[in-house]
Each structure stands twice: as structure tokens, then as C-alpha cells.
Scaffold this motif. Sequence first.
Motif, PDB file in Angstrom:
ATOM      1  N   ALA A  19      12.184  -3.727  37.454  1.00 24.75           N
ATOM      2  CA  ALA A  19      11.437  -4.803  38.189  1.00 24.75           C
ATOM      3  C   ALA A  19      12.178  -4.520  39.804  1.00 24.75           C
ATOM      4  CB  ALA A  19      12.067  -6.118  37.767  1.00 24.75           C
ATOM      5  N   TRP A  24      13.035 -14.018  36.173  1.00 19.46           N
ATOM      6  CA  TRP A  24      14.005 -14.584  35.440  1.00 19.46           C
ATOM      7  C   TRP A  24      14.002 -16.214  35.333  1.00 19.46           C
ATOM      8  CZ3 TRP A  24      17.477 -11.885  32.811  1.00 19.46           C
ATOM      9  CH2 TRP A  24      18.496 -12.480  32.613  1.00 19.46           C
ATOM     10  N   SER A 112      13.024  -3.172  26.169  1.00 17.13           N
ATOM     11  CA  SER A 112      11.915  -4.096  25.549  1.00 17.13           C
ATOM     12  C   SER A 112      10.436  -4.184  25.954  1.00 17.13           C
ATOM     13  CB  SER A 112      12.813  -5.464  25.573  1.00 17.13           C
ATOM     14  OG  SER A 112      12.721  -6.062  26.869  1.00 17.13           O
ATOM     15  N   ALA A 294      19.111  -6.568  33.476  1.00 18.92           N
ATOM     16  CA  ALA A 294      19.937  -7.193  32.616  1.00 18.92           C
ATOM     17  C   ALA A 294      20.763  -6.142  32.072  1.00 18.92           C
ATOM     18  CB  ALA A 294      19.537  -8.232  31.723  1.00 18.92           C
TER      19      ALA A 294
HETATM   20  O1  PMV Z   1      11.039  -9.241  29.713  1.00 14.84           O
HETATM   21  P1  PMV Z   1      12.634  -9.672  29.312  1.00 14.84           P
HETATM   22  O2  PMV Z   1      12.710 -10.685  28.234  1.00 14.84           O
HETATM   23  O3  PMV Z   1      13.642  -8.440  28.468  1.00 14.84           O
HETATM   24  O4  PMV Z   1      13.419  -9.870  30.552  1.00 14.84           O
HETATM   25  C1  PMV Z   1      13.554  -9.053  31.656  1.00 14.84           C
HETATM   26  C2  PMV Z   1      14.131  -9.529  32.995  1.00 14.84           C
HETATM   27  C3  PMV Z   1      14.624  -8.632  33.606  1.00 14.84           C
HETATM   28  O5  PMV Z   1      14.774  -7.016  33.143  1.00 14.84           O
HETATM   29  C4  PMV Z   1      16.078  -8.931  34.131  1.00 14.84           C
HETATM   30  C5  PMV Z   1      13.936  -8.810  35.005  1.00 14.84           C
HETATM   31  C6  PMV Z   1      12.452  -8.304  34.925  1.00 14.84           C
HETATM   32  O6  PMV Z   1      11.528  -8.837  35.688  1.00 14.84           O
HETATM   33  O7  PMV Z   1      12.092  -7.159  34.134  1.00 14.84           O
END
Ligand code: PMV
Length: 340
Positions: A19, A24, A112, A294
Motif C-alpha cells: 500500500a 486502516w 493475507s 503492519a
Molecule cells: O487487509 P489487511 O486486513 O491485512 O490490512 C492491511 C493493512 C495494511 O497493510 C497496513 C494497509 C494496506 O492498505 O494494505
Amino acid sequence: MSDRSQSRAAGYEAAPNIALVKYWGMRDAQLVLPNNSSLSMTVGGLRTRTWVRFDRGLGADRLWLNDRLAGDGPLQSATEFLDVVREEAGLREFAEVRSSNNFPIASGLASSASGFAALAGAASRAAGLDLTPRGLSRLARRGSGSASRSIFGGFVEWQAGHRSDGEDCYARPLFPPDHWPELRDLVTIIADAPEKSVRSARAMQDTVRTSPAYAERLRSVPGRLAALRRALRTRNPDQFLELLIQECDDFRRVCETTVPSLDYLTPASRAVLAAVLELNRQAGRPVAGYTHDAGAHVHVFTFAPEVRRVQARLRAVPGVESVRVLSPGPAAHPLPGTGA
Ligand code: PMV
């Protein structure tokens, strides 16, 4: 084999994305509807391959990750996602899922995103759903928000949408992978990076509830996203790198001011950020820009003529395990065969 039984197994490949403007915070955690739109680059050279087989003989879903039977946490996430697919397809059968990555999982390299994008593709095809890329993006979003973007290659925007049913909440491709041929992502792998202890979906809702900086972030993101889209469209390196750093620092600020504080970086990650700022200071102009999700690994962006210099500088940081030079990657796509 009948056509029907053949359609019960399918494979799909997807790449992770990084990203550049982060997602977030959610307005609906059940449907994974974000508070703000986000923008990413799909990363070439890294990939998840996933096979799904729905089988009447199974008494429960089974998940294999990199040839190992997965534990309860990942299995539960996969089952919840498969339930969405089963409901849409009117299916009752359990599934066997086999997924493999060519990069470390749960450590900030967005496994993920590629994981749920590949699972959405494989499961929907195996279930006989014939989804458009937009439909696939909506479906992948239900597994992990960032997965909605990994359906597409190159530079991708996930629009937050307004509807409460999420129909207008999907990603769309902005620019193809070859849009900016000199751009490079130096993926800086940090030794001993800890695995995430709290899932992002949980952590970001803690930020929404507790960070005093979050409201200001929500106000500033749309302007920054528009500016970054413009910097990409006009291929403006200085603006691109400056905006990348600004956005990453803002994301880190809301994480650190969350109660309890979210600290994804190790001392080595922080030394990488400092090395990039120092390089730019010495050059008197932006040579490189950083961002991280993250997790502890850092993506350092630069351009082809600077790669050797930047890579050498990053490799010299104690605690950096390796620096992989990657470019924008392709869209998610089906794999041939049934994986049998
Ligand atoms: O898609 P998730 O739930 O893994 O959250 C992604 C959060 C960040 O990677 C920090 C930001 C993003 O937009 O990918």
C-alpha cells in the motif's frame, strides 16, 4: 468426469501488494468496508498459489499452508471466507485448500492480500461462480481488505464507496505494470522479524477507537491519495518519493498513538528508514522513499539508475537480512489444471 465434478476444483495465483496510501480503519467490519480509499502497487516476483477442491466426502474444511496442515487461526479465517463463497454459490460441501507462498507469511509482506486474492479466485471458480475481476475484488475484500487490490496488476486503487451493502466497494486498476519502467521496490527483509500478534483487522479498529491522531489522518488521506495518483500519472519521482514517506510516517503515527501502542518495527527497520532519509539529505533531493505495512520489513522505492547505490546502503544496515529488487507485478490469474 462430468463437467460438474470438474468444476469443483480450481487453482489461482496472486501477487501481494504494497500500500502506497494505506487502508486502516473500517466503517463496517463484517463486510470489510474501509473508512478511506487506498492505493497500492502489486509486487512482481512474489506470489501465492492456491488450489481449492470442494468434496462431498469431507467432514470439515482442511487448509494446507506451504505443505503443512494449518493451525486453528488461519483455518478459521479460511472457513469464514469459504462460507461466503458457499452461500453465494448455494454449495454445502467442505473444501480442501492447498496454498503456497514463495515469501515469508504474516510478517508485513502482505501474505493475507495475495492469500485471499488467490483463495477468492480458486474457490469461486471451483464453486462454479463466474465472477468478473470487479466481482472477484469485492469477494476477496471479505477475506482481507487489501486482497481486493491484489486482483489487479500494476498500480491499483481500492475505492471506499458509500453504500452500506458494499456493492460500490472494490478495487480498479489505475496504471499497468509497465507504466513507470524505471521504478523499483527494494524489499528490505529484516532478520528476526516477529510474526504479527494481532490481526490487522483488529488492530486498525483499536486505532479508530483510541488514536487521537486518527481523525486528522482521515481528513488528510484523500488529498494525499489524489496527489500520489497525479505523481504516478505524470511520473514525477520527487513528488512520488516525498508523498510515499509522508503517508508512511502518518500511518506509523496513528499506530504508535493507538492504545495499546502498535509498534510493527524493529530497531533494524527504524535504521532502514533513517538510512533513506540520510541518503536523501546527502543527495540534496529525494533519491529513495520508504513505506511499510503492519510488519517489520520495509519497501524502499527508487529508480533504476540509483538501485545499486541504494541497495548497497540498505545492505550495510545491521539486521538487514537481504534486499530484493522488485518491479510492479501482474494481475491475479487462474492456474491450468485441477491441482490433482
Ligand atoms: O487487509 P489487511 O486486513 O491485512 O490490512 C492491511 C493493512 C495494511 O497493510 C497496513 C494497509 C494496506 O492498505 O494494505
